[in-house]
Design a protein around this motif. Structure first.
Motif, PDB file in Angstrom:
ATOM      1  N   ILE A  56       0.836  -1.080   0.173  1.00  0.00           N
ATOM      2  CA  ILE A  56       0.293   0.364   0.114  1.00  0.00           C
ATOM      3  C   ILE A  56       0.685   0.781  -0.185  1.00  0.00           C
ATOM      4  O   ILE A  56       0.679   2.391  -0.777  1.00  0.00           O
ATOM      5  CB  ILE A  56      -0.813   0.240   0.693  1.00  0.00           C
ATOM      6  N   LEU A  57       1.816   1.165   0.736  1.00  0.00           N
ATOM      7  CA  LEU A  57       2.894   2.493   0.967  1.00  0.00           C
ATOM      8  C   LEU A  57       3.411   2.605  -0.051  1.00  0.00           C
ATOM      9  O   LEU A  57       4.127   3.778  -1.303  1.00  0.00           O
ATOM     10  CB  LEU A  57       3.691   2.385   2.089  1.00  0.00           C
ATOM     11  N   SER A  58       3.974   1.506  -0.852  1.00  0.00           N
ATOM     12  CA  SER A  58       4.825   1.850  -2.290  1.00  0.00           C
ATOM     13  C   SER A  58       3.320   1.576  -3.223  1.00  0.00           C
ATOM     14  O   SER A  58       4.052   3.281  -4.673  1.00  0.00           O
ATOM     15  CB  SER A  58       5.240   0.164  -2.981  1.00  0.00           C
ATOM     16  N   LEU A  59       2.438   1.683  -3.628  1.00  0.00           N
ATOM     17  CA  LEU A  59       1.371   2.081  -4.390  1.00  0.00           C
ATOM     18  C   LEU A  59       1.003   3.631  -4.223  1.00  0.00           C
ATOM     19  O   LEU A  59       0.651   3.966  -5.073  1.00  0.00           O
ATOM     20  CB  LEU A  59       0.530   1.303  -4.629  1.00  0.00           C
ATOM     21  N   LEU A  60       1.073   3.783  -3.034  1.00  0.00           N
ATOM     22  CA  LEU A  60       0.595   5.618  -2.781  1.00  0.00           C
ATOM     23  C   LEU A  60       1.863   6.255  -3.488  1.00  0.00           C
ATOM     24  O   LEU A  60       1.936   7.686  -3.811  1.00  0.00           O
ATOM     25  CB  LEU A  60       0.151   5.952  -0.953  1.00  0.00           C
ATOM     26  N   ALA A  61       2.982   5.582  -3.140  1.00  0.00           N
ATOM     27  CA  ALA A  61       4.373   6.464  -3.729  1.00  0.00           C
ATOM     28  C   ALA A  61       4.530   6.653  -5.210  1.00  0.00           C
ATOM     29  O   ALA A  61       5.445   7.716  -5.935  1.00  0.00           O
ATOM     30  CB  ALA A  61       5.649   6.186  -3.109  1.00  0.00           C
ATOM     31  N   GLN A  62       3.490   5.942  -5.856  1.00  0.00           N
ATOM     32  CA  GLN A  62       4.147   6.403  -7.278  1.00  0.00           C
ATOM     33  C   GLN A  62       2.972   7.325  -7.603  1.00  0.00           C
ATOM     34  O   GLN A  62       1.939   7.326  -7.930  1.00  0.00           O
ATOM     35  CB  GLN A  62       2.574   4.108  -7.804  1.00  0.00           C
ATOM     36  N   LYS A  63       3.898   8.268  -8.376  1.00  0.00           N
ATOM     37  CA  LYS A  63       3.138   9.031  -9.755  1.00  0.00           C
ATOM     38  C   LYS A  63       4.076   9.288 -11.109  1.00  0.00           C
ATOM     39  O   LYS A  63       5.122   8.904 -11.263  1.00  0.00           O
ATOM     40  CB  LYS A  63       4.050  10.627  -8.475  1.00  0.00           C
ATOM     41  N   PRO A  64       3.298   9.264 -11.950  1.00  0.00           N
ATOM     42  CA  PRO A  64       4.144   9.188 -13.242  1.00  0.00           C
ATOM     43  C   PRO A  64       4.594   9.917 -13.405  1.00  0.00           C
ATOM     44  O   PRO A  64       4.120  11.531 -13.851  1.00  0.00           O
ATOM     45  CB  PRO A  64       2.360  10.168 -14.187  1.00  0.00           C
ATOM     46  N   ILE A  65       6.233  10.025 -13.689  1.00  0.00           N
ATOM     47  CA  ILE A  65       7.707  10.861 -13.409  1.00  0.00           C
ATOM     48  C   ILE A  65       7.649  10.461 -15.320  1.00  0.00           C
ATOM     49  O   ILE A  65       7.650   9.201 -15.524  1.00  0.00           O
ATOM     50  CB  ILE A  65       8.190  10.871 -13.639  1.00  0.00           C
ATOM     51  N   SER A  66       7.682  11.786 -16.336  1.00  0.00           N
ATOM     52  CA  SER A  66       7.894  11.318 -17.377  1.00  0.00           C
ATOM     53  C   SER A  66       9.670  10.399 -17.794  1.00  0.00           C
ATOM     54  O   SER A  66      10.453  11.182 -17.231  1.00  0.00           O
ATOM     55  CB  SER A  66       8.208  13.097 -18.961  1.00  0.00           C
ATOM     56  N   GLY A  67       9.633   9.531 -19.012  1.00  0.00           N
ATOM     57  CA  GLY A  67      11.325   9.610 -18.936  1.00  0.00           C
ATOM     58  C   GLY A  67      11.628  10.081 -20.621  1.00  0.00           C
ATOM     59  O   GLY A  67      11.156  10.576 -21.158  1.00  0.00           O
ATOM     60  N   ASN A  68      12.546   8.799 -20.826  1.00  0.00           N
ATOM     61  CA  ASN A  68      13.037   9.218 -22.341  1.00  0.00           C
ATOM     62  C   ASN A  68      12.845   8.130 -23.519  1.00  0.00           C
ATOM     63  O   ASN A  68      12.318   8.550 -23.835  1.00  0.00           O
ATOM     64  CB  ASN A  68      14.557   9.551 -22.047  1.00  0.00           C
ATOM     65  N   ASN A  69      12.146   7.188 -22.977  1.00  0.00           N
ATOM     66  CA  ASN A  69      12.282   6.471 -23.386  1.00  0.00           C
ATOM     67  C   ASN A  69      10.953   4.731 -23.885  1.00  0.00           C
ATOM     68  O   ASN A  69      11.054   4.783 -22.083  1.00  0.00           O
ATOM     69  CB  ASN A  69      13.786   5.192 -23.759  1.00  0.00           C
ATOM     70  N   VAL A  70       9.906   4.418 -24.515  1.00  0.00           N
ATOM     71  CA  VAL A  70       9.222   3.724 -24.015  1.00  0.00           C
ATOM     72  C   VAL A  70       9.935   2.247 -24.632  1.00  0.00           C
ATOM     73  O   VAL A  70      10.034   2.083 -26.293  1.00  0.00           O
ATOM     74  CB  VAL A  70       8.228   3.505 -24.992  1.00  0.00           C
ATOM     75  N   VAL A  71      10.470   1.359 -23.859  1.00  0.00           N
ATOM     76  CA  VAL A  71      10.682  -0.058 -23.614  1.00  0.00           C
ATOM     77  C   VAL A  71       9.595  -1.280 -23.350  1.00  0.00           C
ATOM     78  O   VAL A  71       9.332  -0.713 -22.081  1.00  0.00           O
ATOM     79  CB  VAL A  71      12.185  -0.141 -22.499  1.00  0.00           C
ATOM     80  N   THR A  72       8.782  -1.609 -23.418  1.00  0.00           N
ATOM     81  CA  THR A  72       8.182  -3.115 -23.619  1.00  0.00           C
ATOM     82  C   THR A  72       8.197  -3.979 -24.410  1.00  0.00           C
ATOM     83  O   THR A  72       9.361  -4.357 -25.560  1.00  0.00           O
ATOM     84  CB  THR A  72       6.580  -2.081 -23.970  1.00  0.00           C
ATOM     85  N   VAL A  73       8.073  -5.128 -23.352  1.00  0.00           N
ATOM     86  CA  VAL A  73       8.306  -6.882 -24.672  1.00  0.00           C
ATOM     87  C   VAL A  73       7.570  -6.448 -25.161  1.00  0.00           C
ATOM     88  O   VAL A  73       7.812  -7.876 -26.684  1.00  0.00           O
ATOM     89  CB  VAL A  73       8.275  -7.722 -22.718  1.00  0.00           C
ATOM     90  N   PHE A  74       6.794  -6.242 -25.246  1.00  0.00           N
ATOM     91  CA  PHE A  74       6.120  -6.382 -27.354  1.00  0.00           C
ATOM     92  C   PHE A  74       6.169  -5.791 -28.126  1.00  0.00           C
ATOM     93  O   PHE A  74       6.824  -4.641 -28.327  1.00  0.00           O
ATOM     94  CB  PHE A  74       4.322  -5.753 -26.594  1.00  0.00           C
TER      95      PHE A  74
END
Length: 379
Positions: free
Chosen positions: A170-188
């Motif tokens: 719960i504490l870890s989830l509450l710390a989640q805030k979207p922060i922009s990065g440089n690249n999009v890397v996905t397994v798909f």
């Protein structure tokens, strides 16, 4: 700390919760005096409810103004409350309902947690599914190992740890805030948009996956009974789970490279064969040490099948059906858990451990054959 690291920590905590609340549920309930059949029914109901509510919660989440994180916080808070309530000493209907509900809620969180990863990916935060799932395997391994030792002292400790881990989650989830990065890397990879599999073959594939995980859950849920037959105990179970999870990490971490060299169909069949190899070796195991050593086969079985099946669905479904296809895949896996839990418990009580393993291995063999048939021409 950036969003990628926070997400990886969240995944690690979640799979620790799975180890404590789901994988060690058998140990907890056995300690409360329940038999294999009753444990199987409780596990099956929990899995069944999860299979029903996973798409419903996902749908509500997708149409709500709140994002996945908010729903995950609410669900994990409710699950933690139920886990704590389940620690009551009396073994009655209320405790069983609390256990069922907490297991269902924990499993319902899985697709939402995956969606949270895509929530970040869409905001250009680097998230790699193989790495995040591999981290989950490592934390699962560590949690399982220590629970195996601690459960010999007090079998209630798995649920105590589940409550603590849910609090950390719960504490870890509450710390989640979207922060922009440089690249999009996905397994798909975005490949051809047309559907590459007939509906009839897709149904056969889902049946095969369900059968494969029926086999898998029989050998996992009732690992304590399997270990007890050859002189093992809860410590054996914890160590076995830990070894299996440790050997999941390398394949999951390297999957993005493997799929560049091998076709998804080939890897699916290969991993299915290793499911069967594990089943056969479990049948002939003669000591706890042997049973623990057998878990090395997880490297090319479950560890390979998990990311490969997800990638396979992404490749064969048209763009407008990818999400639906993944939903059906998750449901097939969950329903395999339901059937494995119920049938496994009933078979063990009526036929014994060895005959149950024979039946489960036959189911696994049929599943492999169906995978070969249903995936033909789908590369």
């Amino acid at each position: 700390m950036n969003s990628k690291i926070k997400y990886y920590i969240t995944m690690g905590l979640y799979w620790s919760v799975i180890a404590a609340c789901v994988s060690f549920l058998n140990v907890f309930l056995t300690g409360r005096g329940l038999g294999a059949g009753e444990i199987g029914i409780i596990t099956a109901i929990g899995n069944g409810l999860a299979a029903v509510f996973q798409p419903i919660v996902s749908k509500v989440c997708s149409t709500s103004n709140k994002n996945e994180r908010d729903f995950l916080v609410l669900i994990s808070m409710l699950a933690m409350t139920l886990v704590i309530m389940a620690l009551q000493k009396s073994v009655g209907l209320a405790m069983k309902i609390e256990v069922i509900a907490s297991v269902a809620l924990v499993l319902v969180m899985q697709p939402l947690l995956n969606s949270l990863g895509y929530f970040y990916i869409e905001r250009s935060v680097e998230i790699n599914y193989g790495v995040s799932r591999g981290i989950g395997s490592i934390t699962f391994a560590i949690t399982s190992y220590f629970l195996g030792i601690l459960s010999e002292i007090n079998k209630d400790l798995s649920m105590v740890m589940a409550a603590v881990l849910l609090g950390a989650l719960i504490l870890s989830l509450l710390a989640q805030k979207p922060i922009s990065g440089n690249n999009v890397v996905t397994v798909f990879d975005r490949r051809e948009t047309r559907q590459k599999i007939e509906n009839s073959k897709f149904i056969i594939f889902l049946v095969a996956v369900g059968m494969l995980f029926t086999f898998y859950n029989i050998t996992n849920v009732y690992l304590l009974q399997i270990a007890s037959r050859i002189g093992g105990d809860a410590k054996t179970v914890g160590t076995a789970f830990a070894i299996a999870a440790i050997f999941e990490f390398p394949i999951m971490f390297m999957f993005s490279r493997l799929k560049e060299k091998f076709q998804s169909r080939t890897m699916l069949i290969f991993s299915g064969v290793f499911f069967l190899i594990k089943g056969i070796l479990t049948y002939i195991a003669t000591s706890p040490t042997t049973l623990i050593a057998i878990q090395v086969t997880q490297l090319f079985g479950f560890a390979l099948f998990t990311p490969c099946s997800v990638d396979f669905i992404q490749n064969i479904m048209s763009d407008d059906k990818k999400v639906t296809g993944q939903g059906f895949l998750a449901s097939a896996i969950t329903m395999g858990g339901v059937i494995g839990a119920v049938v496994g418990g009933l078979l063990i009580e009526s036929l014994g451990v060895l005959n149950t393993l024979v039946v489960s291995n036959i189911v696994c063999l049929v599943a492999i054959i169906l995978i070969v048939i249903s995936t033909a021409g789908c590369n």
